[in-house]
Design an enzyme around this catalytic site. Sequence first.
Site, PDB file in Angstrom:
ATOM      1  N   ASP A 120       3.539   9.256  -0.746  1.00  0.00           N
ATOM      2  CA  ASP A 120       2.329   8.540  -0.344  1.00  0.00           C
ATOM      3  C   ASP A 120       2.060   7.446  -1.367  1.00  0.00           C
ATOM      4  O   ASP A 120       2.160   7.701  -2.572  1.00  0.00           O
ATOM      5  CB  ASP A 120       1.140   9.520  -0.331  1.00  0.00           C
ATOM      6  CG  ASP A 120       0.113   9.196   0.736  1.00  0.00           C
ATOM      7  OD1 ASP A 120       0.055   8.027   1.166  1.00  0.00           O
ATOM      8  OD2 ASP A 120      -0.639  10.110   1.135  1.00  0.00           O
ATOM      9  N   HIS A 124       0.815  -1.227   0.000  1.00  0.00           N
ATOM     10  CA  HIS A 124       0.000   0.000   0.000  1.00  0.00           C
ATOM     11  C   HIS A 124       0.841   1.266   0.000  1.00  0.00           C
ATOM     12  O   HIS A 124       0.325   2.345  -0.255  1.00  0.00           O
ATOM     13  CB  HIS A 124      -0.938  -0.009   1.215  1.00  0.00           C
ATOM     14  CG  HIS A 124      -2.017  -1.041   1.093  1.00  0.00           C
ATOM     15  ND1 HIS A 124      -3.286  -0.742   0.656  1.00  0.00           N
ATOM     16  CD2 HIS A 124      -1.998  -2.368   1.302  1.00  0.00           C
ATOM     17  CE1 HIS A 124      -4.000  -1.854   0.617  1.00  0.00           C
ATOM     18  NE2 HIS A 124      -3.250  -2.857   1.009  1.00  0.00           N
TER      19      HIS A 124
HETATM   20  P1  ADQ Z   1      -3.035   6.058   4.857  1.00  0.00           P
HETATM   21  O1  ADQ Z   1      -1.621   6.503   4.993  1.00  0.00           O
HETATM   22  O2  ADQ Z   1      -3.786   5.908   6.117  1.00  0.00           O
HETATM   23  O3  ADQ Z   1      -3.154   4.721   4.002  1.00  0.00           O
HETATM   24  P2  ADQ Z   1      -4.988   7.416   3.003  1.00  0.00           P
HETATM   25  O4  ADQ Z   1      -4.928   6.703   1.713  1.00  0.00           O
HETATM   26  O5  ADQ Z   1      -5.133   8.887   2.840  1.00  0.00           O
HETATM   27  O6  ADQ Z   1      -3.705   7.192   3.905  1.00  0.00           O
HETATM   28  O7  ADQ Z   1      -6.208   6.867   3.804  1.00  0.00           O
HETATM   29  C1  ADQ Z   1      -6.612   7.439   4.989  1.00  0.00           C
HETATM   30  C2  ADQ Z   1      -8.037   6.994   5.276  1.00  0.00           C
HETATM   31  O8  ADQ Z   1      -8.346   7.351   6.614  1.00  0.00           O
HETATM   32  C3  ADQ Z   1      -9.053   7.679   4.379  1.00  0.00           C
HETATM   33  O9  ADQ Z   1     -10.039   6.773   3.997  1.00  0.00           O
HETATM   34  C4  ADQ Z   1      -9.633   8.787   5.263  1.00  0.00           C
HETATM   35  O10 ADQ Z   1     -10.967   9.066   5.020  1.00  0.00           O
HETATM   36  C5  ADQ Z   1      -9.484   8.187   6.650  1.00  0.00           C
HETATM   37  N1  ADQ Z   1      -9.275   9.257   7.628  1.00  0.00           N
HETATM   38  C6  ADQ Z   1      -8.224  10.086   7.708  1.00  0.00           C
HETATM   39  N2  ADQ Z   1      -8.416  10.973   8.710  1.00  0.00           N
HETATM   40  C7  ADQ Z   1      -9.604  10.690   9.263  1.00  0.00           C
HETATM   41  C8  ADQ Z   1     -10.364  11.244  10.327  1.00  0.00           C
HETATM   42  N3  ADQ Z   1      -9.943  12.276  11.050  1.00  0.00           N
HETATM   43  N4  ADQ Z   1     -11.549  10.676  10.618  1.00  0.00           N
HETATM   44  C9  ADQ Z   1     -11.981   9.611   9.903  1.00  0.00           C
HETATM   45  N5  ADQ Z   1     -11.321   9.064   8.885  1.00  0.00           N
HETATM   46  C10 ADQ Z   1     -10.137   9.583   8.566  1.00  0.00           C
HETATM   47  C11 ADQ Z   1      -2.225   3.791   3.397  1.00  0.00           C
HETATM   48  C12 ADQ Z   1      -1.183   4.429   2.474  1.00  0.00           C
HETATM   49  C13 ADQ Z   1      -1.864   5.249   1.387  1.00  0.00           C
HETATM   50  C14 ADQ Z   1      -2.866   4.368   0.630  1.00  0.00           C
HETATM   51  C15 ADQ Z   1      -3.787   3.631   1.586  1.00  0.00           C
HETATM   52  C16 ADQ Z   1      -4.637   2.599   0.862  1.00  0.00           C
HETATM   53  O11 ADQ Z   1      -0.275   5.240   3.215  1.00  0.00           O
HETATM   54  O12 ADQ Z   1      -0.919   5.792   0.488  1.00  0.00           O
HETATM   55  O13 ADQ Z   1      -3.658   5.189  -0.201  1.00  0.00           O
HETATM   56  O14 ADQ Z   1      -3.035   2.931   2.571  1.00  0.00           O
HETATM   57  O15 ADQ Z   1      -3.871   1.757   0.072  1.00  0.00           O
END
Ligand code: ADQ
Length: 471
Positions: A364, A157
Site C-alpha cells: 500500500d 500515491h
Molecule cells: P486507497 O487505496 O483508496 O488510496 P486509503 O489510503 O486507505 O486507500 O484511502 C481510502 C480512503 O477511502 C480513506 O479515506 C477511507 O476513509 C475511505 N473509505 C474506505 N472505505 C470506505 C467506506 N466504506 N466508506 C467511506 N469511505 C471509505 C490510494 C493509495 C493509498 C494512499 C492513498 C492516498 O492506494 O496507499 O494512502 O491513495 O495517497
Amino acid sequence: MSRLIVVSNRVNPPSDEGVGTAGGLAMALAAALREYSGVWFGWSGETVETFTGQISMQKVGGVTVALVDLEEQDREEYYDGYANRTLWPIFHSRTDLAAYERSFGEGYQRVNRRFAETLAPLIGPGDRVWIHDYHLIPLAQELRRLGVANRIGFFLHIPWPSRRLLTTLPQHRELVESLLAYDLVGFQTRDALEAFSDYVERDLDLTIVGGVIAAEGRSTRIGAFPIGIEGEAFADLARGETARAAFDRVRLSQAGRKMILGVDRLDYSKGLEERFLAYEQLLADHPDWAERVFLLQIATPSRDAVEAYQEIRARLDGVSGRINGAYATVDWVPIRYVNRAHRRDELAGIYRAAHVGLVTPLRDGMNLVAKEYVAAQDPDDPGVLVLSRYAGAAEQMEDALIINPFSREETSEALGQALAMPRAERIARWRRLMDGVSRDDVAAWRDTYVAALDLEGADGEHEHGDSRKVS
Ligand code: ADQ
C-alpha cells in the site's frame, strides 16, 4: 496571481465538509486547492461518442473543477486497461494479475495527450501544475511537447516497484524517462524513493546528486512526501453528533463484545482474505475469544469492470461465509461483512467504537485508514492499531503493532495482544501515534510538497548538463 492547477484522473471534491463519502485523497486535494487558489482538472467519469476536449467548469465545495469527458475506448484502454490492469498490479507486486496489451499502452498515451491538449490552454504564466498518480505519469512530457514551461510536479500515491518487477512492464524505460519531464517527483515513502533511485541509477545510468537527477538539459528533484490526513479535523468529526450516533449504534450492537474493525476499498492489495484467515486463526487458537469478539469489515466495491476485482469479491464472500458457518452461534456472528460506503462522519464514529483497527495490506502506498483510525480514538480509552509492515504508513507509525500480513500466526498473535492490551499501554502508544498524525497532517504534506516544487534544480537552474554517466 500564480495558481495551483491540480490534475488527477478523477475529480471528486467533497461536496460538504466531512459529510460526503469522498475518500482521504479527495479531501487532501480539495484542502490543497482551498489553500492555494486554483483549479482541479480531470476526467468527469463520463464517456461520449467522440472526444471533443470540451471542458465543463463547475464550483464544488469551494473548489473550481474543470472536467473533460472521454470516449468509451479510452475508459477501456486507459482506465480499466493500462492504469488498473497493468500499472496497478505491477506497482503492487502482483505481476500475476497484470495484463499487457499493446492497445492499453496506446490508450494510455492517447488519453495523456488528450489531457495535455485540453489542459495546456488553461495554464497561465507562473501557474504551478501538480499531477497525481499512476494514471498520468506521461502528462508532463506531453505538456512540455506543447511548450508548457511552468513548474510541474508529480506525486505517486501508490508504491514504486522494485527494478525486477518494473522491468516486467514493456516500455518501462519510456515510462520512467517520461518522469524526467517533471520538476519534482514525489513518493509516499523512503522505500519507494529508494526503489525509484535504484532504477534511475542502474537502468538509466544517471546519477542523483542531492536528490536531483540532471538529464537532457533539465533537472528533476525527487523526494519522499508521506501524505497525511486532516488529523485534528477528523478527531473533531469523531466527537460530533453523527459520529456519536454511529458510535452508540455500534456499541449497542456489540453487546459487550470487543470489535476488530477493517475499512477498505475492496482491492486485492488490501490483504482482506489474509485478514479473514488470520482472524479465523485467532478463533481456532483461542476458543476463549469465541462470542467475546467480532470482526466488522467494511469493504466498498471498486473497479467492478476489472475481472480481478470480481474474483476477489467472490473469494471474500466465500471465505467470510465459510468462517461464519463454522463458528457462528445462534446469537453471535464472528464476521460482519458490509459492502457499502459510509459517510465520513459515520465512519469516524465506527472507528471510535472499535477496540482494534486492523489494517493488513500486502502492499500500500500509504494507507489513510490507519491514520483515520488513530485520529478518531477516545484519548482516555483508545483502541489499538494493528498495521501491516507493507503499508507506507508503517514507516511513520512505529507505535502500532506492526505485523507481516502474509503470516496468519503473527497477525493472530498481534490481535490477541491488542485485545488484551492494558489501558496504560494503549494510551501511551496512541498518544505517540496521534502526535505524528496531527503533526504530519495533510497541510504539512501539501506545503512541503509545494515548497519543494518551487525550489530550482541543484545548480539553481534547469539548463545544465546531462549527468548521464560516461562508462
Ligand atoms: P486507497 O487505496 O483508496 O488510496 P486509503 O489510503 O486507505 O486507500 O484511502 C481510502 C480512503 O477511502 C480513506 O479515506 C477511507 O476513509 C475511505 N473509505 C474506505 N472505505 C470506505 C467506506 N466504506 N466508506 C467511506 N469511505 C471509505 C490510494 C493509495 C493509498 C494512499 C492513498 C492516498 O492506494 O496507499 O494512502 O491513495 O495517497
